[in-house]
Design a protein around this motif. Structure first.
Motif: not given
Length: 175
Positions: A149-167
């Protein structure tokens, strides 16, 4: 069909070896991964439609320079960020809960070991084996579930940050 039955029997025997706490850990891990797969489905599918809709509605606006336009832009970014972060805090809580439940399994298994020692009056390894397995297997399962779960949460948080910046970059303000 026979392979499926054998597999289910193996899983049932493993859970029986780990005790009741292992059943709870398995439920928590299944819920955690269900939520992770829901997030993956959103990121890999639904997100593109939501993003395109927001960008289209922004580009259809005539006013992109006023204070009101800035507030609308911030609202769009906030909405997409909220959708991107949905259930991530719950997944993080389940990740933290897994090793704690493993520790509970360790405690309950050791209590069973001490009960066997008190009843038999000796340290017979064969009589303590059930309690030891109920102490170690839930610990291992909790740690494995938590690490995945730790690996997936880290991936999800990184993707969220990146996609927010892209938006934020996609919704340009014209000054």
């Amino acid at each position: 069909m026979i392979i499926f039955i054998e597999m289910m029997n193996s899983i049932r025997e493993f859970i029986d070896t780990g005790g009741q706490v292992l059943t709870v850990i398995a439920g928590v891990i299944c819920l955690m991964w269900f939520l992770i797969f829901e997030r993956l489905y959103f990121f890999l599918g639904t997100y593109k439609r939501v993003r395109d809709h927001i960008i289209h509605s922004w580009n259809a606006r005539d006013d992109k320079s006023s204070w009101n336009a800035e507030q609308i832009r911030m609202a769009h970014v906030s909405r997409i960020t909220e959708q991107l972060n949905k259930n991530v805090a719950l997944i993080q809580s389940l990740v933290v809960l897994c090793p704690l439940l493993g520790l509970l399994g360790t405690v309950t298994g050791m209590i069973e070991v001490f009960d066997v020692m008190a009843i038999s009056g000796s340290g017979n390894a064969r009589s303590m084996a059930s309690g030891v397995s109920k102490a170690t297997i839930p610990t291992m399962a909790g740690m494995v579930g938590s690490l995945s779960g730790v690996f997936m949460v880290t991936w999800l948080q990184r993707k969220t940050k990146r996609r927010t910046e892209q938006m934020e970059d996609s919704l340009l303000m014209i000054h």
